[in-house]
Design a protein around this motif. Structure first.
Motif, mmCIF file in Angstrom:
data_model
loop_
_atom_site.group_PDB
_atom_site.id
_atom_site.type_symbol
_atom_site.label_atom_id
_atom_site.label_comp_id
_atom_site.label_asym_id
_atom_site.label_seq_id
_atom_site.Cartn_x
_atom_site.Cartn_y
_atom_site.Cartn_z
ATOM 1 N N MET A 38 -14.285 1.928 12.115
ATOM 2 C CA MET A 38 -12.856 1.288 11.016
ATOM 3 C C MET A 38 -11.448 2.218 12.006
ATOM 4 O O MET A 38 -10.212 1.107 12.298
ATOM 5 C CB MET A 38 -12.530 1.771 9.896
ATOM 6 N N ASP A 39 -11.664 3.190 12.743
ATOM 7 C CA ASP A 39 -10.875 3.532 13.145
ATOM 8 C C ASP A 39 -10.092 3.422 14.262
ATOM 9 O O ASP A 39 -8.781 2.820 15.306
ATOM 10 C CB ASP A 39 -10.643 5.153 13.178
ATOM 11 N N TYR A 40 -10.700 1.974 15.514
ATOM 12 C CA TYR A 40 -10.678 1.836 17.269
ATOM 13 C C TYR A 40 -10.058 0.647 16.080
ATOM 14 O O TYR A 40 -9.250 0.309 16.828
ATOM 15 C CB TYR A 40 -12.153 1.344 17.173
ATOM 16 N N VAL A 41 -10.255 -0.178 15.816
ATOM 17 C CA VAL A 41 -9.580 -1.106 14.978
ATOM 18 C C VAL A 41 -8.489 -0.780 15.154
ATOM 19 O O VAL A 41 -6.876 -1.772 15.185
ATOM 20 C CB VAL A 41 -10.103 -2.333 13.670
ATOM 21 N N LEU A 42 -8.357 0.570 13.936
ATOM 22 C CA LEU A 42 -6.446 0.483 13.564
ATOM 23 C C LEU A 42 -5.860 1.069 14.718
ATOM 24 O O LEU A 42 -4.664 0.541 14.579
ATOM 25 C CB LEU A 42 -7.164 1.690 12.273
ATOM 26 N N HIS A 88 -1.341 6.413 11.459
ATOM 27 C CA HIS A 88 -1.300 7.641 10.351
ATOM 28 C C HIS A 88 -2.980 7.518 9.417
ATOM 29 O O HIS A 88 -3.508 8.443 9.598
ATOM 30 C CB HIS A 88 -0.356 7.465 9.552
ATOM 31 N N VAL A 89 -3.118 6.312 9.275
ATOM 32 C CA VAL A 89 -4.176 6.159 7.920
ATOM 33 C C VAL A 89 -5.420 6.141 9.192
ATOM 34 O O VAL A 89 -6.052 6.309 8.054
ATOM 35 C CB VAL A 89 -3.856 4.830 7.898
ATOM 36 N N THR A 90 -6.054 6.325 10.079
ATOM 37 C CA THR A 90 -6.755 6.784 10.689
ATOM 38 C C THR A 90 -7.749 8.404 10.608
ATOM 39 O O THR A 90 -6.142 8.734 9.532
ATOM 40 C CB THR A 90 -6.743 6.686 12.317
ATOM 41 N N GLU A 91 -8.588 8.318 10.647
ATOM 42 C CA GLU A 91 -8.773 9.582 10.112
ATOM 43 C C GLU A 91 -8.419 10.728 11.155
ATOM 44 O O GLU A 91 -8.320 11.902 10.875
ATOM 45 C CB GLU A 91 -10.440 9.601 9.771
ATOM 46 N N ARG A 92 -8.822 10.170 12.062
ATOM 47 C CA ARG A 92 -8.563 10.879 13.257
ATOM 48 C C ARG A 92 -7.033 11.759 13.656
ATOM 49 O O ARG A 92 -6.952 12.880 13.902
ATOM 50 C CB ARG A 92 -9.458 10.237 15.015
ATOM 51 N N TYR A 93 -6.230 11.026 13.727
ATOM 52 C CA TYR A 93 -4.929 10.936 13.809
ATOM 53 C C TYR A 93 -4.309 11.333 12.357
ATOM 54 O O TYR A 93 -4.088 10.826 11.686
ATOM 55 C CB TYR A 93 -4.029 10.160 14.555
ATOM 56 N N GLN A 94 -2.887 11.877 12.387
ATOM 57 C CA GLN A 94 -1.885 11.936 11.154
ATOM 58 C C GLN A 94 -0.995 12.765 11.284
ATOM 59 O O GLN A 94 -0.381 13.386 12.165
ATOM 60 C CB GLN A 94 -2.739 13.505 10.691
ATOM 61 N N PHE A 95 0.708 12.254 11.108
ATOM 62 C CA PHE A 95 1.393 12.412 11.167
ATOM 63 C C PHE A 95 2.144 12.895 9.970
ATOM 64 O O PHE A 95 1.701 13.168 8.422
ATOM 65 C CB PHE A 95 2.346 11.092 11.224
ATOM 66 N N SER A 96 3.230 13.948 9.749
ATOM 67 C CA SER A 96 3.169 15.020 8.519
ATOM 68 C C SER A 96 4.534 13.560 7.989
ATOM 69 O O SER A 96 4.563 12.511 8.091
ATOM 70 C CB SER A 96 4.259 16.127 8.725
#
Length: 158
Positions: free
Chosen positions: A1-5, A39-47
């Motif tokens: 799913m992350d790849y799609v996002l 941001h909503v991926t599990e791998r990458y996040q912003f504050s």
């Protein structure tokens, strides 16, 4: 799913940068959606703070993009009729002649408004030029903001 996002985020970021120069596309909001998708991926996040600040910047720039041409008309000696002409020209151009109507509409509207108030052609064209200059400033502002969001998107992925 992350790849799609991530793929969707990339598409939104590219669309946002293009939208900064193509009047039909809302550049900064599309770029912001790209950031949110990453941001909503599990791998990458912003504050949360980062997202709120960029959300506010996006809203402000989106609104300024409509008001800067009006301000440019006033700054270059436009009367109330010139300002209203610029607004009406923007609306007519946006509805009937996209995307070029967003560029030409405020200019022609300001010129027609000034001519209808009895101003000479030179003064009317000066007012129209102010509207056009305002459009260019708004476009540059959108390009900077969308470009910065694209940079943050890429920097987060590296």
């Amino acid at each position: 799913m992350d790849y799609v996002l991530i793929a969707l985020g990339i598409l939104f970021i590219i669309s946002g940068v293009l939208g900064a120069v193509i009047p039909v596309l809302p550049g900064p909001p599309l770029s912001y959606i790209g950031l949110l998708l990453l941001h909503v991926t599990e791998r990458y996040q912003f504050s949360s703070r980062f997202l709120i600040i960029w959300g506010v910047i996006t809203i402000v720039v989106y609104l300024l993009d409509y008001f800067i041409p009006i301000w440019g008309t006033q700054r270059f000696g436009g009367s109330k009729r010139g300002v209203w002409g610029s607004i009406i020209g923007l609306l007519i151009g946006m509805i009937f002649f996209p995307p070029f109507g967003l560029i030409v509409g405020p200019f022609l509207g300001a010129v027609v408004g000034e001519l209808s108030s009895g101003k000479q052609s030179r003064e009317a064209f000066r007012s129209g030029f102010g509207s056009f200059l305002g459009f260019l400033v708004g476009t540059l502002l959108k390009l900077i903001v969308s470009g910065m969001m694209a940079w943050y998107f890429v920097a987060e992925m590296i």
